[in-house]
Motif scaffolding. Structure first.
Motif, PDB file in Angstrom:
ATOM      1  N   MET A   1       0.825  -1.201   0.000  1.00 40.50           N
ATOM      2  CA  MET A   1       0.000   0.000   0.000  1.00 40.50           C
ATOM      3  C   MET A   1       0.870   1.267   0.000  1.00 40.50           C
ATOM      4  O   MET A   1       0.572   2.205  -0.711  1.00 40.50           O
ATOM      5  CB  MET A   1      -0.922  -0.048   1.217  1.00 40.50           C
ATOM      6  N   LYS A   2       1.946   1.262   0.833  1.00 43.07           N
ATOM      7  CA  LYS A   2       2.831   2.424   0.875  1.00 43.07           C
ATOM      8  C   LYS A   2       3.494   2.661  -0.473  1.00 43.07           C
ATOM      9  O   LYS A   2       3.660   3.792  -0.901  1.00 43.07           O
ATOM     10  CB  LYS A   2       3.917   2.239   1.936  1.00 43.07           C
ATOM     11  N   ARG A   3       3.878   1.558  -1.115  1.00 43.01           N
ATOM     12  CA  ARG A   3       4.540   1.666  -2.411  1.00 43.01           C
ATOM     13  C   ARG A   3       3.603   2.292  -3.431  1.00 43.01           C
ATOM     14  O   ARG A   3       4.001   3.170  -4.201  1.00 43.01           O
ATOM     15  CB  ARG A   3       4.992   0.288  -2.888  1.00 43.01           C
ATOM     16  N   ALA A   4       2.352   1.875  -3.438  1.00 46.34           N
ATOM     17  CA  ALA A   4       1.388   2.414  -4.389  1.00 46.34           C
ATOM     18  C   ALA A   4       1.154   3.906  -4.157  1.00 46.34           C
ATOM     19  O   ALA A   4       1.070   4.689  -5.114  1.00 46.34           O
ATOM     20  CB  ALA A   4       0.070   1.652  -4.281  1.00 46.34           C
ATOM     21  N   ILE A   5       1.090   4.307  -2.906  1.00 43.56           N
ATOM     22  CA  ILE A   5       0.899   5.723  -2.595  1.00 43.56           C
ATOM     23  C   ILE A   5       2.114   6.533  -3.023  1.00 43.56           C
ATOM     24  O   ILE A   5       1.984   7.617  -3.598  1.00 43.56           O
ATOM     25  CB  ILE A   5       0.606   5.894  -1.082  1.00 43.56           C
ATOM     26  N   ARG A   6       3.321   5.998  -2.776  1.00 46.31           N
ATOM     27  CA  ARG A   6       4.546   6.686  -3.155  1.00 46.31           C
ATOM     28  C   ARG A   6       4.645   6.832  -4.679  1.00 46.31           C
ATOM     29  O   ARG A   6       4.964   7.910  -5.190  1.00 46.31           O
ATOM     30  CB  ARG A   6       5.760   5.944  -2.605  1.00 46.31           C
ATOM     31  N   VAL A   7       4.344   5.773  -5.394  1.00 47.95           N
ATOM     32  CA  VAL A   7       4.418   5.805  -6.856  1.00 47.95           C
ATOM     33  C   VAL A   7       3.360   6.752  -7.420  1.00 47.95           C
ATOM     34  O   VAL A   7       3.647   7.566  -8.305  1.00 47.95           O
ATOM     35  CB  VAL A   7       4.275   4.381  -7.444  1.00 47.95           C
ATOM     36  N   PHE A   8       2.137   6.655  -6.903  1.00 50.44           N
ATOM     37  CA  PHE A   8       1.075   7.548  -7.374  1.00 50.44           C
ATOM     38  C   PHE A   8       1.411   9.003  -7.081  1.00 50.44           C
ATOM     39  O   PHE A   8       1.239   9.879  -7.934  1.00 50.44           O
ATOM     40  CB  PHE A   8      -0.261   7.182  -6.720  1.00 50.44           C
ATOM     41  N   GLY A   9       1.899   9.277  -5.884  1.00 52.75           N
ATOM     42  CA  GLY A   9       2.280  10.649  -5.530  1.00 52.75           C
ATOM     43  C   GLY A   9       3.429  11.161  -6.381  1.00 52.75           C
ATOM     44  O   GLY A   9       3.427  12.319  -6.811  1.00 52.75           O
ATOM     45  N   GLY A  10       4.415  10.315  -6.639  1.00 57.11           N
ATOM     46  CA  GLY A  10       5.553  10.718  -7.463  1.00 57.11           C
ATOM     47  C   GLY A  10       5.144  11.042  -8.881  1.00 57.11           C
ATOM     48  O   GLY A  10       5.538  12.075  -9.441  1.00 57.11           O
ATOM     49  N   PHE A  11       4.327  10.170  -9.483  1.00 61.25           N
ATOM     50  CA  PHE A  11       3.879  10.432 -10.847  1.00 61.25           C
ATOM     51  C   PHE A  11       2.938  11.631 -10.908  1.00 61.25           C
ATOM     52  O   PHE A  11       2.923  12.369 -11.891  1.00 61.25           O
ATOM     53  CB  PHE A  11       3.245   9.190 -11.462  1.00 61.25           C
ATOM     54  N   SER A  12       2.164  11.847  -9.852  1.00 59.59           N
ATOM     55  CA  SER A  12       1.306  13.036  -9.800  1.00 59.59           C
ATOM     56  C   SER A  12       2.147  14.307  -9.771  1.00 59.59           C
ATOM     57  O   SER A  12       1.823  15.294 -10.444  1.00 59.59           O
ATOM     58  CB  SER A  12       0.405  12.989  -8.565  1.00 59.59           C
ATOM     59  N   LEU A  13       3.229  14.288  -8.989  1.00 63.32           N
ATOM     60  CA  LEU A  13       4.120  15.446  -8.955  1.00 63.32           C
ATOM     61  C   LEU A  13       4.793  15.671 -10.307  1.00 63.32           C
ATOM     62  O   LEU A  13       4.952  16.816 -10.745  1.00 63.32           O
ATOM     63  CB  LEU A  13       5.178  15.274  -7.871  1.00 63.32           C
ATOM     64  N   ILE A  14       5.186  14.590 -10.966  1.00 64.01           N
ATOM     65  CA  ILE A  14       5.816  14.727 -12.279  1.00 64.01           C
ATOM     66  C   ILE A  14       4.829  15.334 -13.278  1.00 64.01           C
ATOM     67  O   ILE A  14       5.179  16.269 -14.010  1.00 64.01           O
ATOM     68  CB  ILE A  14       6.350  13.364 -12.770  1.00 64.01           C
ATOM     69  N   LEU A  15       3.595  14.831 -13.302  1.00 55.58           N
ATOM     70  CA  LEU A  15       2.597  15.383 -14.219  1.00 55.58           C
ATOM     71  C   LEU A  15       2.250  16.830 -13.875  1.00 55.58           C
ATOM     72  O   LEU A  15       2.088  17.669 -14.760  1.00 55.58           O
ATOM     73  CB  LEU A  15       1.339  14.511 -14.214  1.00 55.58           C
ATOM     74  N   GLY A  16       2.150  17.113 -12.587  1.00 57.67           N
ATOM     75  CA  GLY A  16       1.906  18.494 -12.176  1.00 57.67           C
ATOM     76  C   GLY A  16       3.059  19.405 -12.554  1.00 57.67           C
ATOM     77  O   GLY A  16       2.855  20.552 -12.964  1.00 57.67           O
ATOM     78  N   GLY A  17       4.285  18.909 -12.440  1.00 54.97           N
ATOM     79  CA  GLY A  17       5.456  19.693 -12.832  1.00 54.97           C
ATOM     80  C   GLY A  17       5.490  19.961 -14.318  1.00 54.97           C
ATOM     81  O   GLY A  17       5.882  21.051 -14.756  1.00 54.97           O
ATOM     82  N   ILE A  18       5.069  18.973 -15.108  1.00 47.45           N
ATOM     83  CA  ILE A  18       5.003  19.191 -16.559  1.00 47.45           C
ATOM     84  C   ILE A  18       3.987  20.287 -16.879  1.00 47.45           C
ATOM     85  O   ILE A  18       4.230  21.144 -17.733  1.00 47.45           O
ATOM     86  CB  ILE A  18       4.672  17.871 -17.282  1.00 47.45           C
ATOM     87  N   ALA A  19       2.866  20.281 -16.174  1.00 45.63           N
ATOM     88  CA  ALA A  19       1.873  21.346 -16.371  1.00 45.63           C
ATOM     89  C   ALA A  19       2.435  22.695 -15.949  1.00 45.63           C
ATOM     90  O   ALA A  19       2.172  23.718 -16.587  1.00 45.63           O
ATOM     91  CB  ALA A  19       0.604  21.030 -15.579  1.00 45.63           C
ATOM     92  N   LEU A  20       3.241  22.710 -14.889  1.00 41.33           N
ATOM     93  CA  LEU A  20       3.803  23.966 -14.407  1.00 41.33           C
ATOM     94  C   LEU A  20       4.915  24.506 -15.308  1.00 41.33           C
ATOM     95  O   LEU A  20       5.354  25.636 -15.123  1.00 41.33           O
ATOM     96  CB  LEU A  20       4.331  23.803 -12.979  1.00 41.33           C
ATOM     97  N   LEU A  21       5.367  23.705 -16.263  1.00 39.77           N
ATOM     98  CA  LEU A  21       6.351  24.232 -17.216  1.00 39.77           C
ATOM     99  C   LEU A  21       5.737  25.311 -18.093  1.00 39.77           C
ATOM    100  O   LEU A  21       6.434  26.229 -18.523  1.00 39.77           O
ATOM    101  CB  LEU A  21       6.911  23.095 -18.084  1.00 39.77           C
TER     102      LEU A  21
END
Length: 75
Positions: A1-21
């Motif tokens: 469960m922790k791994r899934a949350i970490r992966v989901f949060g990481g990819f969410s930050l990456i996608l959000g960062g791409i939008a912030l470009l």
């Protein structure tokens, strides 16, 4: 469960960062935060994280942060 949350949060930050470009905000920093969050789960993300840390260390504070010595200061 922790791994899934970490992966989901990481990819969410990456996608959000791409939008912030294209939007106002710290896009590159957000992308690197996402990559460093998932670096413990994926080898490719770990390699990018290590590369980014090395590049940041090479940049250092730069010339603007170093005080210049003029003739007035030397006496």
């Amino acid at each position: 469960m922790k791994r899934a949350i970490r992966v989901f949060g990481g990819f969410s930050l990456i996608l959000g960062g791409i939008a912030l470009l294209v939007l106002p905000g710290p896009g590159i920093l957000t992308i690197f935060a996402g990559i460093s969050l998932i670096a413990s789960e994926f080898v490719w993300a770990s390699r990018i994280s290590i590369w980014a840390k090395k590049k940041a260390a090479q940049l250092g504070p730069g010339e603007a942060a170093r005080p210049s010595i003029s003739e007035d200061q030397t006496g």
